[in-house]
Enzyme design. Sequence first.
Site, PDB file in Angstrom:
ATOM      1  N   LYS A  36       2.056  19.548  16.563  1.00 46.83           N
ATOM      2  CA  LYS A  36       1.047  18.633  16.014  1.00 46.83           C
ATOM      3  C   LYS A  36      -0.360  19.150  16.315  1.00 46.83           C
ATOM      4  O   LYS A  36      -1.204  19.224  15.438  1.00 46.83           O
ATOM      5  CB  LYS A  36       1.196  17.226  16.636  1.00 46.83           C
ATOM      6  CG  LYS A  36       2.507  16.550  16.326  1.00 46.83           C
ATOM      7  CD  LYS A  36       2.553  15.138  16.904  1.00 46.83           C
ATOM      8  CE  LYS A  36       2.550  15.108  18.422  1.00 46.83           C
ATOM      9  NZ  LYS A  36       3.707  15.727  19.051  1.00 46.83           N
ATOM     10  N   THR A  37      -0.569  19.506  17.576  1.00 46.39           N
ATOM     11  CA  THR A  37      -1.899  19.977  17.955  1.00 46.39           C
ATOM     12  C   THR A  37      -2.226  21.278  17.227  1.00 46.39           C
ATOM     13  O   THR A  37      -3.343  21.501  16.781  1.00 46.39           O
ATOM     14  CB  THR A  37      -1.996  20.154  19.482  1.00 46.39           C
ATOM     15  OG1 THR A  37      -1.686  18.892  20.090  1.00 46.39           O
ATOM     16  CG2 THR A  37      -3.375  20.578  19.912  1.00 46.39           C
ATOM     17  N   ASP A 258      -6.331  13.723  17.640  1.00 42.96           N
ATOM     18  CA  ASP A 258      -5.087  14.133  18.310  1.00 42.96           C
ATOM     19  C   ASP A 258      -4.638  12.981  19.220  1.00 42.96           C
ATOM     20  O   ASP A 258      -5.450  12.150  19.611  1.00 42.96           O
ATOM     21  CB  ASP A 258      -5.354  15.399  19.147  1.00 42.96           C
ATOM     22  CG  ASP A 258      -4.066  16.151  19.505  1.00 42.96           C
ATOM     23  OD1 ASP A 258      -2.973  15.719  19.077  1.00 42.96           O
ATOM     24  OD2 ASP A 258      -4.152  17.179  20.207  1.00 42.96           O
ATOM     25  N   GLU A 259      -3.359  12.949  19.573  1.00 42.90           N
ATOM     26  CA  GLU A 259      -2.819  11.936  20.493  1.00 42.90           C
ATOM     27  C   GLU A 259      -3.204  10.518  20.036  1.00 42.90           C
ATOM     28  O   GLU A 259      -3.636   9.681  20.825  1.00 42.90           O
ATOM     29  CB  GLU A 259      -3.331  12.164  21.926  1.00 42.90           C
ATOM     30  CG  GLU A 259      -3.113  13.576  22.464  1.00 42.90           C
ATOM     31  CD  GLU A 259      -1.724  13.825  23.006  1.00 42.90           C
ATOM     32  OE1 GLU A 259      -0.851  12.924  22.895  1.00 42.90           O
ATOM     33  OE2 GLU A 259      -1.490  14.938  23.525  1.00 42.90           O
ATOM     34  N   GLN A 300       5.176   8.960  23.167  1.00 42.38           N
ATOM     35  CA  GLN A 300       4.357   9.499  24.253  1.00 42.38           C
ATOM     36  C   GLN A 300       3.151   8.611  24.554  1.00 42.38           C
ATOM     37  O   GLN A 300       2.167   9.069  25.139  1.00 42.38           O
ATOM     38  CB  GLN A 300       3.882  10.910  23.904  1.00 42.38           C
ATOM     39  CG  GLN A 300       5.016  11.902  23.790  1.00 42.38           C
ATOM     40  CD  GLN A 300       4.502  13.316  23.582  1.00 42.38           C
ATOM     41  OE1 GLN A 300       3.859  13.892  24.444  1.00 42.38           O
ATOM     42  NE2 GLN A 300       4.777  13.878  22.420  1.00 42.38           N
ATOM     43  N   ARG A 659       7.333  18.721  28.857  1.00 44.66           N
ATOM     44  CA  ARG A 659       6.314  19.733  29.180  1.00 44.66           C
ATOM     45  C   ARG A 659       6.963  21.081  29.456  1.00 44.66           C
ATOM     46  O   ARG A 659       6.294  22.111  29.494  1.00 44.66           O
ATOM     47  CB  ARG A 659       5.493  19.348  30.424  1.00 44.66           C
ATOM     48  CG  ARG A 659       4.687  18.056  30.354  1.00 44.66           C
ATOM     49  CD  ARG A 659       3.828  17.962  29.147  1.00 44.66           C
ATOM     50  NE  ARG A 659       4.500  17.203  28.096  1.00 44.66           N
ATOM     51  CZ  ARG A 659       4.145  17.224  26.824  1.00 44.66           C
ATOM     52  NH1 ARG A 659       3.146  17.975  26.425  1.00 44.66           N
ATOM     53  NH2 ARG A 659       4.792  16.504  25.927  1.00 44.66           N
TER      54      ARG A 659
HETATM   55  P1  ATP Z   1       2.762  17.415  22.303  1.00 44.40           P
HETATM   56  O1  ATP Z   1       3.497  16.294  21.635  1.00 44.40           O
HETATM   57  O2  ATP Z   1       3.310  17.709  23.641  1.00 44.40           O
HETATM   58  O3  ATP Z   1       1.280  17.240  22.260  1.00 44.40           O
HETATM   59  P2  ATP Z   1       2.532  19.129  19.985  1.00 44.40           P
HETATM   60  O4  ATP Z   1       3.354  18.511  18.936  1.00 44.40           O
HETATM   61  O5  ATP Z   1       1.084  18.938  19.915  1.00 44.40           O
HETATM   62  O6  ATP Z   1       3.098  18.724  21.436  1.00 44.40           O
HETATM   63  P3  ATP Z   1       1.893  21.927  20.125  1.00 44.40           P
HETATM   64  O7  ATP Z   1       1.334  21.898  21.511  1.00 44.40           O
HETATM   65  O8  ATP Z   1       0.999  22.022  18.963  1.00 44.40           O
HETATM   66  O9  ATP Z   1       2.879  20.677  19.968  1.00 44.40           O
HETATM   67  O10 ATP Z   1       2.966  23.073  20.004  1.00 44.40           O
HETATM   68  C1  ATP Z   1       3.980  23.276  20.991  1.00 44.40           C
HETATM   69  C2  ATP Z   1       4.241  24.753  21.148  1.00 44.40           C
HETATM   70  O11 ATP Z   1       4.871  25.271  19.992  1.00 44.40           O
HETATM   71  C3  ATP Z   1       2.975  25.534  21.334  1.00 44.40           C
HETATM   72  O12 ATP Z   1       3.231  26.569  22.237  1.00 44.40           O
HETATM   73  C4  ATP Z   1       2.698  26.084  19.939  1.00 44.40           C
HETATM   74  O13 ATP Z   1       1.947  27.270  19.986  1.00 44.40           O
HETATM   75  C5  ATP Z   1       4.095  26.321  19.425  1.00 44.40           C
HETATM   76  N1  ATP Z   1       4.210  26.202  17.951  1.00 44.40           N
HETATM   77  C6  ATP Z   1       3.738  25.201  17.190  1.00 44.40           C
HETATM   78  N2  ATP Z   1       4.041  25.401  15.888  1.00 44.40           N
HETATM   79  C7  ATP Z   1       4.716  26.566  15.812  1.00 44.40           C
HETATM   80  C8  ATP Z   1       5.293  27.331  14.745  1.00 44.40           C
HETATM   81  N3  ATP Z   1       5.260  26.939  13.470  1.00 44.40           N
HETATM   82  N4  ATP Z   1       5.918  28.490  15.073  1.00 44.40           N
HETATM   83  C9  ATP Z   1       5.977  28.900  16.356  1.00 44.40           C
HETATM   84  N5  ATP Z   1       5.461  28.238  17.397  1.00 44.40           N
HETATM   85  C10 ATP Z   1       4.829  27.075  17.148  1.00 44.40           C
HETATM   86 MG    MG Z   2      -0.286  18.035  21.265  1.00 41.61          MG
END
Ligand code: ATP
Ligand code: MG
Length: 781
Positions: A36-37, A258-259, A300, A659
């Site tokens: 997402k981030t 975000d969040e 979360q 995490r």
């Molecule tokens: P959270 O809910 O904990 O905030 P998130 O959904 O924001 O997590 P991110 O932190 O954006 O997730 O991504 C998690 C991990 O996966 C990061 O290391 C990111 O670089 C990697 N990632 C995200 N998208 C891809 C993708 N399409 N291919 C490979 N790696 C990815």
């Molecule tokens: Mg995130």
Amino acid sequence: MTQTTDFLSHLNSSQRRAVEHYCGPLLVVAGAGSGKTRALTYRIANLILKHKVAPENILAVTFTNKAAREMKERIEKLFAQQLALSKHGQRLELLPAEEQVQLRSRVYKTYIKPLWIGTFHSLFSRILRFDINKYQDDKGHQWKRSFSIFDESDAQSLVKNIVTKQLNLDDKKFNPRSMRYAISNAKNQGLTPNDIEKNQPDYKGRVLSQVYSSYQDQLAANNALDFDDLILIPVRLFQQNESVLGYWHQQFQHILVDEYQDTNRIQYDLIRLLVTNGETRKSEWNWQNRSVFVVGDADQSIYSFRMADYTILLEFQEDFGDGLPDDDTRTMVKLEENYRSRENILQAANYLIENNTQRIDKVLKATRGIGEQIYCHKADDEVAEAHFVVNQIRKMEEQNPEIDWGSFAILYRTNAQSRPFEDALRGKVPYIIVGGLKFYDRKEIKDALAYLRAIANPDDTVSLLRIINTPRRGIGQATIDNLVGAAQQLGVPLWEILSDKTSVATLAGRSAKGVNSFADLITRWQEQVENFSAAEIVKGIMEESGYVQDLQKQGTDEAENRLENVSELYNAVLQFQEENEDTSLGGFLANASLASDLDDLKDGQKAVSLMTLHSAKGLEFPVIFLVGLEQGLFPNFRSMDDPAALEEERRLCYVGITRAQEQLYLSHARERRLYGNREPAVRSQFLGEIPKELISSTLVKVKASSEPLTSAIEPKQQTTKRSTKQSADWKVGELLIHDSFGTGEVTHVFGSGSKISIAVKFPGVGQKILDPKRTILQRVK
Ligand code: ATP
Ligand code: MG
């Protein structure tokens, strides 16, 4: 800049949809680690690169200042790369060093600096620096643009003073801490002192309302705001003043959050006002060249004690979106692949969270292979638990050349749990406590900041009182009381009295000399504030005030330590000036008061991180130790007979588990000293909610894994593509794909076993020698 948007190939198709969506509302809902981030970050880049949106028209809200910095860095890199290709036809890293620097600084100035990325607090304090003078509260209080931001301890002491001195109340019955908490909650719900009295017409409610009301008077008298005001006042200002709202609505055409699950109602009001310009009829909204993009995960949501409300996320579709069912909607995207955690870890998290009733079911598939079992450890007590964790960390660090101390994090429910871990780590393993006593909370730093605030905002009586006799100037408490009393009776800021020699002569008696020299000092610097940089002011005032000499004279270790901190503050100002190209005192002060706990976590710092689960949101680490899994501790005892609170504790546990990238350790103790008493402890119910098959209670021997652990926090992308034995068996002639250099052919293999490196020839790039353990390489079959 080039039109190329090939950076989008780092995204899956759903992420891409979210990133490429241009105008209108869009909600991204997805579980932990689903990118997402990342989608939000890439979206900002895409808006600028593809749609030519001016960076200053983008407002992105992050959860911490650190996240904001990381996001900016990422976008800067993306842009620099694009520019290198379009201008020089070369990848950035292949350009001469000097050109790289020039290019990056150009990218920074043109595209990154004008972006509005930050936390709600830092973004809206910036807006208030422009417009707060146009605001008036219902009691007629007004603020100047030079306002101070009071931190939590300033706010606490104001409330304490009101309760015990001004209203002469019994502070056992009316605990200042809980009064302060109640005021903060009221502000987070947008309630005024009058509202409180109406809602709670009993004696307690009346007292609270009175304390709250005096607290507001005091803030206004000091020309100061607390953290909650930084959100609440913009809302009121926007509601009060159409043209101010109109201006910022015009400015922020693309808003990203975000969040979003941890947004509270007031923050939501802010977003809504900015998006809609205060227009309540949905049919009248104009989405041309405009968007609102939010990402979040209701599972979360962990800040309900700060009035965060995840129903705001659940209502987005009705509020802003098309409200259509999931299959037909064009205003919602779901992400279903997890790129962070091994499957075992993810499954544990998924099973656990299914025990919550208040949730929407969603899919979260692992993409990274099964990984090792989760290990659960039962220790005799909290000291043994800490030893187990620290020993395990040391062993793993020693036996895996690929990982460093920064790969580990220890997560706990409450801050107090850090002590045994610190004892066990001290002197053996570098560690950092995220959210311990903040740098900016230390006495000497608060003193120094008080000098700076008094210079920037002479109405700030709280700061003046902190330093009027620090270092000693022979000004006694009786004199101070006299001066303060006079100011209060006249209804003027203390500074008006202090800076008037006649009044001082009358009120201060034998201390007049000390008061005058203090007032002269502050006046001199006030007059010069425009002519000096923040760094020069810090240095100048700390020396001229005698503060530094006083510490030097003391000569103790403690004084020495304080001196070091003062010079560290000077470094912090220099760094701020470099990063922000803002040398003004006001700029630095705003930044310092908003520095959050998480900012202590510096990038690339090779240290084990210790933090509460709340601080860990959004982060990732190769190895996580989730400790203290005991009933009453986690879940916390206050949640034990409150089903909604228990569900929040479970979400917190879900955050903790997710995490971890590679390995997860859970631990609990047989007995624990809590609040002074040694008590038997019962293992947490959460442990029972994770299927037994996923958990092992025999420790697997830590092996020198040939599979590298990824680096802490936002590892390199595409970890999924790592081949399991890549370090061992590369052969000359094999083809591979490197993230930056593209496709290449292996020309040499050096060394053997885990120590190999390979030479690879990349067409158009040249020959590179790579360490396969440290580089992400995809084999071409
Ligand atoms: P959270 O809910 O904990 O905030 P998130 O959904 O924001 O997590 P991110 O932190 O954006 O997730 O991504 C998690 C991990 O996966 C990061 O290391 C990111 O670089 C990697 N990632 C995200 N998208 C891809 C993708 N399409 N291919 C490979 N790696 C990815
Ligand atoms: Mg995130």
